[in-house]
Design an enzyme around this catalytic site. Structure first.
Site, mmCIF file in Angstrom:
data_model
loop_
_atom_site.group_PDB
_atom_site.id
_atom_site.type_symbol
_atom_site.label_atom_id
_atom_site.label_comp_id
_atom_site.label_asym_id
_atom_site.label_seq_id
_atom_site.Cartn_x
_atom_site.Cartn_y
_atom_site.Cartn_z
ATOM 1 N N ASP A 161 48.515 -79.056 2.380
ATOM 2 C CA ASP A 161 48.073 -80.422 2.138
ATOM 3 C C ASP A 161 48.943 -81.332 3.014
ATOM 4 O O ASP A 161 50.036 -80.942 3.430
ATOM 5 C CB ASP A 161 48.243 -80.758 0.662
ATOM 6 C CG ASP A 161 47.793 -82.175 0.344
ATOM 7 O OD1 ASP A 161 46.770 -82.598 0.889
ATOM 8 O OD2 ASP A 161 48.481 -82.849 -0.441
ATOM 9 N N THR B 131 49.664 -85.134 2.463
ATOM 10 C CA THR B 131 50.484 -86.088 1.740
ATOM 11 C C THR B 131 51.342 -85.376 0.693
ATOM 12 O O THR B 131 50.836 -84.672 -0.166
ATOM 13 C CB THR B 131 49.595 -87.137 1.046
ATOM 14 O OG1 THR B 131 48.728 -87.718 2.020
ATOM 15 C CG2 THR B 131 50.447 -88.216 0.403
ATOM 16 N N ASP C 162 50.815 -80.832 -3.934
ATOM 17 C CA ASP C 162 51.589 -81.509 -4.980
ATOM 18 C C ASP C 162 50.733 -82.353 -5.894
ATOM 19 O O ASP C 162 51.233 -82.883 -6.881
ATOM 20 C CB ASP C 162 52.669 -82.396 -4.346
ATOM 21 C CG ASP C 162 52.074 -83.589 -3.606
ATOM 22 O OD1 ASP C 162 50.905 -83.499 -3.179
ATOM 23 O OD2 ASP C 162 52.774 -84.604 -3.456
#
Length: 791
Positions: free
Chosen positions: A302, A304, A538
């Site tokens: 991912d 960000t 996250d």
């Protein structure tokens, strides 16, 4: 559902209304995701195939009246305790992390603003939201003052979203600027974040090739051991003085067939790896987690919060007209120092230009998401505006507009610094003078470039999948050093069919505007092509992909749902821990393969000898204590050292095929050699007096023990390659310990060994040399065959 009045939106719910909703269950309570309960953990670690086999054999040896020979049941206890303790420790560590990251909510009740735990929020509560605070339930904005919400944990989109009265806010996002109030419209399991996490609540055992291979071996043996042991029992019952002695010998043979120590040493190797990772602030959820990353060939990231920190950083300035970088820096430093409530962008400016010139501020207009600009008026320097270029740029300025558009497409956040000679008011003046374009970037993690280079060098393909815009994702991936970052694809045009999606994924590297369900589909498409996939993330939007990936890796600072779905949690958010995870995984896999060769060879020769002796209907060549001696010196003790030794050799697939390819023929050679030496040693037993036959049998069993131990030490040396001095010394020490048993009379008497005549020593030496030569040749052949297969 009760209605919400205008009065309640101004003063919040009354105590009676809150109590009514609590009674009805309209609260923010919801079940925790994915973790097994303690009883489930105990059942999963106790009720295993190897434990079942060993417990049955223990019951039989007790029935036979020889409970002292049942020490092997300690393996059941060790295997179970290690697995249970590790999983419970991981669960508790996650629980502690949840406590540390627990949030409270500010709610308006009876006209008073109260801080309460998020679980106590009820439907229709009015909640206050200030900059930096999390949106804890889904809701509708009632009032907003410059409110901007960061939804990156939900969508992957890094840019904050402006929120006005009537707009929806979703749980899992947080306010990045401004303030406001919102009405709770969905709580508990009905909220957006929890609905998404609900799809990942099932607990799935990690896909461990080592565990699958070992369990398959155990399943085969579970079908082989009973008939072999029964055949031996029937045979021994004819030659032993009692059925109890026959059962004792049969259980001893069966125990030798079970590679019990393999499970124990595998657990020890895993635990050693987990402890090493824990020292690096990496929490492994299961024992087999250590193995997984070493097998991964595709790493999905991912953007960000994984490649980037989630924060914005200053990039550079592009002066316009006659301004210089130095003068622009001075202006920006003064503007940042004047802001009493800086947003993330202004904090990045202040970090880049910390030395304020000390200009006197006469008027200040804070940033407004509605107006898209902020302003500062200084006593002697005039008025400065800082904000969106499309708002501050006047007519014309074609070249500047093209520059802004170009860098916006590259993923930069672009703002304009302008000046006016007019006094600062709530409205922009008719004309402003553009001074500079200011570029901002997502802040890369300090270690990301190094880590991505490491995985690329290891032959791991990197895929970046993010909910952010394709230009932003591609720009960040290029800055991070992702190979072929220019191969960027907008996920809104991806095919839905798995075969077609897999083809696009093979060709592309960077994917933007990816939804949570698309992330899951992308992981599945890669796996359909035989890829071993790791996923890092996250946010709540990463949960589905984290759960379905072969290995999910979550950031400790990320959402609770992502931490619960992942197999590995980086408690300090440091990607630099991942190479250590790979190293530990390689150590475990390579060493357990060596240990596996030892134990499967043992099981093979035990099965073959049991079958041969059962058919021949002669005395079994070993007593239980002889097999204990052989197993301890040729497998058990050296296996501990091998299982924990450092080894970072590259890992290849085919653990079970390679183990069986060596162990089956090696076990056959060991069984044939031992059987030959035993037959030679007992060849005269039928022609001697009964009083003498016991001594002949003892000498024959001693010969068989020496022969099998000698062949076992050759196997130990072969599977230990590449040889190092300590490994040769280890084998020598094991031989020395056995020699001590043979020549120290109390030990020899305890183990019921008898020094054989010289001709049996010679036969033992010849058999060990011949069988050892065949095993060395077998080892070289299997090694060259493996190299040819993976060339």
């Amino acid at each position: 559902m009760s209605s919400v009045t205008d009065d309640s939106t101004r003063s919040g719910l009354s105590s009676a209304e809150v109590a009514e909703r609590v009674r009805d269950g309209r609260t923010n309570q919801h079940q925790q995701p994915v973790n097994r309960t303690v009883p489930q953990i105990i059942r999963a670690n106790v009720l295993t195939p190897v434990n079942a086999i060993m417990l049955v054999l223990f019951a039989l040896i007790v029935i036979a009246g020889f409970p002292k020979d049942g020490l092997f049941v300690g393996v059941v206890i060790s295997n179970s305790v290690i697995g249970v303790i590790q999983e419970i420790r991981s669960r508790r560590a996650l629980a502690r992390l949840e406590v540390l990251n627990a949030h409270s909510a500010s709610v308006l009740r009876d006209g008073n603003l109260l801080d309460i735990p998020v679980q106590e929020v009820v439907l229709d509560d009015v909640l206050a939201l200030r900059s930096g605070e999390e949106v804890v339930v889904d809701g509708t904005v009632l009032d907003a003052v410059g409110l901007e919400v960061d939804e990156s944990l939900l969508t992957g989109e890094a840019d904050p979203v402006d929120k006005e009265t009537g707009d929806e806010v979703l749980s899992g996002s947080f306010a990045s600027a401004g303030s406001g109030y919102y009405l709770a419209t969905r709580v508990g399991a009905d909220s957006y974040g929890n609905k998404l996490a609900e799809e990942a609540r099932r607990f799935v055992i990690v896909n461990s090739e080592l565990r699958q291979g070992i369990n398959r071996i155990l399943r085969w043996l579970s079908f082989t051991i009973p008939p072999a042991a029964l055949l031996l029992f029937l045979s021994l019952n004819k030659v032993e003085p009692s059925w109890q002695r026959a059962l004792q010998g049969s259980v001893a043979a069966a125990v030798a067939m079970v590679p019990d120590g393999l499970v124990l040493l595998t657990s020890l190797a895993f635990v050693a790896g987990i402890i090493s990772l824990a020292r690096k602030n990496a929490l492994a959820k299961e024992l087999a987690t250590v193995e997984l990353l070493a097998r991964v060939d595709t790493l999905c990231l991912d953007k960000t919060g994984t490649i980037t920190t989630g924060e914005i950083s200053f990039g550079r300035v592009h002066p316009l007209a006659d301004t210089t970088e130095e003068s622009v820096g001075e202006m920006l430093a003064a503007i940042a120092a004047a802001d009493t409530d800086p947003n993330p962008t202004m904090l990045a400016v202040a970090a880049a230009f910390p030395d304020s010139p000390g200009w006197k501020v006469t008027a200040l207009q804070p940033f407004s998401s509605a107006k898209k600009w902020s302003g500062v008026q200084f006593a002697d320097q005039g008025t400065f505006y800082f904000g969106a270029p499309d708002i501050l740029l006047g007519e014309g300025e074609t070249e500047t507009r093209e520059f802004v558009l170009e860098h916006s497409r590259e993923g930069c956040r672009v703002l304009l610094l302008a000046q006016s000679n007019q006094d600062l008011t709530e409205d922009l003046p008719g004309t402003t003078v553009p001074l500079a374009v200011v570029l901002f970037e997502d802040t890369l993690r300090d270690d990301v470039a190094e880590i991505l280079a490491f995985f690329t060098d290891q032959g791991v393909q990197i895929k970046v999948i993010s909910g952010d815009s394709i230009h932003t994702v591609a720009s960040v991936a290029g800055r991070a050093g992702v190979p072929n970052a220019h191969r960027a694809t907008d996920a809104r045009g991806l095919p839905e069919h798995q075969e077609d999606l897999a083809q696009v994924l093979e060709e592309g590297t960077v994917f933007g505007r990816v939804t949570p369900h698309q992330k899951r589909a992308m992981v599945g498409a890669l796996q359909s092509k035989g890829r071993v996939v790791a996923m890092t993330g996250d946010g709540v939007n990463d949960v589905l992909a984290l759960k379905d990936a072969d290995m999910g890796i979550a950031m400790g600072s990320g959402s609770a749902a992502s931490r619960g779905a992942a197999e590995l949690v980086l408690m300090d958010d440091r990607l630099a821990t991942l190479p250590e995870v790979v190293a530990q995984g390689r150590r475990v896999i390579n060493n357990i393969e060596r240990v596996g060769n030892l134990f499967v060879t043992k099981a093979t020769y035990a099965v073959l000898l049991t079958a041969i002796i059962g058919i021949q209907q002669i005395e079994f060549p070993f007593l239980p204590r002889h097999l204990t001696l052989i197993g301890t010196f040729s497998i058990g003790l050296p296996g501990v050292f091998l299982a924990l030794a450092p080894d970072e050799s590259l890992v290849r697939r085919g653990f079970l095929r390679r183990v069986l390819g060596f162990s089956l023929p090696a076990g056959f050679i060991a069984a044939a050699g031992t059987w030959s030496a035993y037959l030679f040693a007992r060849s005269g037993i039928d022609s001697v007096l009964p009083s003498t036959s016991e001594r002949v049998l003892a000498e024959a069993r001693t010969t068989a023990t020496m022969t099998l131990l000698g062949i076992g030490l050759v196997i130990l040396i072969v599977v230990s390659r590449p040889l190092k001095p300590w490994k040769v010394l280890l084998a020598g020490c094991m031989a020395g310990l056995y020699a001590a048993v043979m020549f120290v009379e109390p030990l020899r008497m305890y183990f019921l060994l008898d020094l054989p005549p010289i001709e049996q020593w010679l036969v033992t030496g010849i058999v060990v040399v011949v069988a050892g030569s065949l095993i060395v040749a077998l080892g070289r052949f299997t090694e060259s065959e493996m190299a040819r297969r993976f060339r």
